[in-house]
Design a protein around this motif. Structure first.
Motif, PDB file in Angstrom:
ATOM      1  N   ARG A 141      54.023  57.044  42.103  1.00 11.19           N
ATOM      2  CA  ARG A 141      54.932  58.201  42.148  1.00 11.19           C
ATOM      3  C   ARG A 141      56.386  57.769  42.013  1.00 11.19           C
ATOM      4  N   PRO A 142      57.232  58.624  41.414  1.00  9.50           N
ATOM      5  CA  PRO A 142      58.670  58.312  41.413  1.00  9.50           C
ATOM      6  C   PRO A 142      59.174  58.322  42.853  1.00  9.50           C
ATOM      7  N   LYS A 143      59.989  57.315  43.202  1.00  9.43           N
ATOM      8  CA  LYS A 143      60.544  57.263  44.561  1.00  9.43           C
ATOM      9  C   LYS A 143      61.461  58.442  44.828  1.00  9.43           C
ATOM     10  N   ALA A 144      61.642  58.772  46.099  1.00  6.30           N
ATOM     11  CA  ALA A 144      62.552  59.855  46.475  1.00  6.30           C
ATOM     12  C   ALA A 144      63.950  59.540  45.925  1.00  6.30           C
ATOM     13  N   GLY A 145      64.601  60.531  45.363  1.00  5.43           N
ATOM     14  CA  GLY A 145      65.950  60.341  44.847  1.00  5.43           C
ATOM     15  C   GLY A 145      65.982  59.927  43.391  1.00  5.43           C
ATOM     16  N   ILE A 146      64.844  59.469  42.873  1.00  3.18           N
ATOM     17  CA  ILE A 146      64.792  59.078  41.456  1.00  3.18           C
ATOM     18  C   ILE A 146      64.542  60.334  40.619  1.00  3.18           C
ATOM     19  N   LEU A 147      65.321  60.467  39.535  1.00  5.22           N
ATOM     20  CA  LEU A 147      65.190  61.627  38.657  1.00  5.22           C
ATOM     21  C   LEU A 147      63.771  61.710  38.092  1.00  5.22           C
ATOM     22  N   ASP A 148      63.204  62.920  38.093  1.00  5.31           N
ATOM     23  CA  ASP A 148      61.843  63.104  37.601  1.00  5.31           C
ATOM     24  C   ASP A 148      61.811  64.318  36.665  1.00  5.31           C
ATOM     25  N   PRO A 149      62.166  64.095  35.389  1.00  2.00           N
ATOM     26  CA  PRO A 149      62.251  65.212  34.432  1.00  2.00           C
ATOM     27  C   PRO A 149      60.922  65.943  34.261  1.00  2.00           C
ATOM     28  N   GLN A 150      59.813  65.184  34.322  1.00  2.00           N
ATOM     29  CA  GLN A 150      58.497  65.809  34.159  1.00  2.00           C
ATOM     30  C   GLN A 150      58.234  66.774  35.329  1.00  2.00           C
ATOM     31  N   GLY A 151      58.598  66.337  36.534  1.00  4.50           N
ATOM     32  CA  GLY A 151      58.442  67.197  37.703  1.00  4.50           C
ATOM     33  C   GLY A 151      59.301  68.453  37.592  1.00  4.50           C
ATOM     34  N   GLU A 152      60.531  68.275  37.108  1.00  5.37           N
ATOM     35  CA  GLU A 152      61.419  69.433  36.935  1.00  5.37           C
ATOM     36  C   GLU A 152      60.853  70.419  35.926  1.00  5.37           C
ATOM     37  N   ALA A 153      60.278  69.891  34.843  1.00  6.94           N
ATOM     38  CA  ALA A 153      59.694  70.764  33.811  1.00  6.94           C
ATOM     39  C   ALA A 153      58.521  71.549  34.392  1.00  6.94           C
ATOM     40  N   VAL A 154      57.682  70.881  35.174  1.00  2.00           N
ATOM     41  CA  VAL A 154      56.532  71.543  35.804  1.00  2.00           C
ATOM     42  C   VAL A 154      57.022  72.647  36.743  1.00  2.00           C
ATOM     43  N   GLU A 155      58.022  72.296  37.551  1.00  2.00           N
ATOM     44  CA  GLU A 155      58.606  73.231  38.520  1.00  2.00           C
ATOM     45  C   GLU A 155      59.134  74.495  37.804  1.00  2.00           C
ATOM     46  N   ASN A 156      59.933  74.289  36.761  1.00  2.00           N
ATOM     47  CA  ASN A 156      60.513  75.423  36.042  1.00  2.00           C
ATOM     48  C   ASN A 156      59.441  76.263  35.359  1.00  2.00           C
ATOM     49  N   SER A 157      58.459  75.603  34.755  1.00  2.00           N
ATOM     50  CA  SER A 157      57.408  76.341  34.052  1.00  2.00           C
ATOM     51  C   SER A 157      56.584  77.163  35.035  1.00  2.00           C
ATOM     52  N   GLU A 190      47.452  45.194  44.446  1.00  2.00           N
ATOM     53  CA  GLU A 190      48.890  45.048  44.722  1.00  2.00           C
ATOM     54  C   GLU A 190      49.555  44.171  43.671  1.00  2.00           C
ATOM     55  N   ARG A 191      48.883  43.078  43.302  1.00  2.00           N
ATOM     56  CA  ARG A 191      49.442  42.196  42.267  1.00  2.00           C
ATOM     57  C   ARG A 191      49.524  42.931  40.918  1.00  2.00           C
ATOM     58  N   MET A 192      48.477  43.725  40.606  1.00  4.30           N
ATOM     59  CA  MET A 192      48.495  44.498  39.349  1.00  4.30           C
ATOM     60  C   MET A 192      49.630  45.519  39.350  1.00  4.30           C
ATOM     61  N   CYS A 193      49.878  46.128  40.510  1.00  5.85           N
ATOM     62  CA  CYS A 193      50.958  47.126  40.602  1.00  5.85           C
ATOM     63  C   CYS A 193      52.300  46.474  40.355  1.00  5.85           C
ATOM     64  N   GLU A 194      52.508  45.297  40.988  1.00  9.88           N
ATOM     65  CA  GLU A 194      53.796  44.617  40.846  1.00  9.88           C
ATOM     66  C   GLU A 194      54.023  44.165  39.408  1.00  9.88           C
ATOM     67  N   ARG A 195      52.938  43.791  38.710  1.00 10.99           N
ATOM     68  CA  ARG A 195      53.096  43.237  37.371  1.00 10.99           C
ATOM     69  C   ARG A 195      53.002  44.256  36.243  1.00 10.99           C
ATOM     70  N   LEU A 196      52.236  45.324  36.455  1.00  8.41           N
ATOM     71  CA  LEU A 196      52.007  46.223  35.325  1.00  8.41           C
ATOM     72  C   LEU A 196      51.945  47.710  35.662  1.00  8.41           C
ATOM     73  N   LEU A 197      51.242  48.057  36.735  1.00  9.31           N
ATOM     74  CA  LEU A 197      50.912  49.471  36.943  1.00  9.31           C
ATOM     75  C   LEU A 197      52.089  50.318  37.417  1.00  9.31           C
ATOM     76  N   ASN A 208      56.545  50.405  38.364  1.00  5.47           N
ATOM     77  CA  ASN A 208      57.861  49.785  38.306  1.00  5.47           C
ATOM     78  C   ASN A 208      58.442  49.868  39.727  1.00  5.47           C
ATOM     79  N   PRO A 209      58.360  48.757  40.481  1.00  2.00           N
ATOM     80  CA  PRO A 209      58.720  48.802  41.906  1.00  2.00           C
ATOM     81  C   PRO A 209      60.163  49.249  42.176  1.00  2.00           C
ATOM     82  N   LEU A 210      61.017  49.172  41.171  1.00  2.36           N
ATOM     83  CA  LEU A 210      62.407  49.615  41.364  1.00  2.36           C
ATOM     84  C   LEU A 210      62.491  51.119  41.555  1.00  2.36           C
ATOM     85  N   ILE A 211      61.678  51.839  40.815  1.00  2.00           N
ATOM     86  CA  ILE A 211      61.810  53.303  40.819  1.00  2.00           C
ATOM     87  C   ILE A 211      60.535  54.025  41.231  1.00  2.00           C
TER      88      ILE A 211
END
Lengths: 79, 79
Positions: free
Chosen positions: A8-24, A58-65, A67-70
């Motif tokens: 999931r996108p972290k709290a505070g990170i922009l989520d355009p897809q979520g906004e589109a769902v919300e508006n629709s 956990e290793r797969m998440c950190e490397r590929l699945l 983006n731990p930054l966001i």
């Protein structure tokens, strides 16, 4: 072992897809609050124990699945 | 009420994103089996009861959140 990963996108990170769902949804007449959109990944993992599966994922998440930054991730191992 | 919807490609439906994840994980040295990728949608729904929330989400899934021809959905309502 069947594993489900929720990314999931972290709290505070922009989520355009979520906004589109919300508006629709609102335009369709559903009075919803905030919507956030992420990914669900179902995986078959070769592991002897739940802990081993969790460690591998956990290793797969950190490397590929994810983006731990966001993105944050949640791991569910089917018993 | 906080609701989580998991939308997944139905069994037998082609899932290129899942295939890409599967191949990439193997190339990174993770011996995984089949991978499938779907969406997780977190929503705030205005509902008095869990049943009411679930009914509203089902209507949202049929109309916007999922494509019932090729996707299945699972609804989790936080108590």
């Amino acid at each position: 072992m069947r594993v489900t990963v929720l990314v999931r996108p972290k709290a505070g990170i922009l989520d355009p897809q979520g906004e589109a769902v919300e508006n629709s949804l609102r335009q369709l007449g559903f009075p919803v609050g905030e919507a956030r959109v992420g990914r669900v990944i179902d995986l078959d993992v070769d592991a002897a124990t739940t802990d081993e599966a969790r460690g591998a994922i956990e290793r797969m998440c950190e490397r590929l699945l994810a983006n731990p930054l966001i993105e944050s991730y949640e791991i569910e191992v089917a018993e």
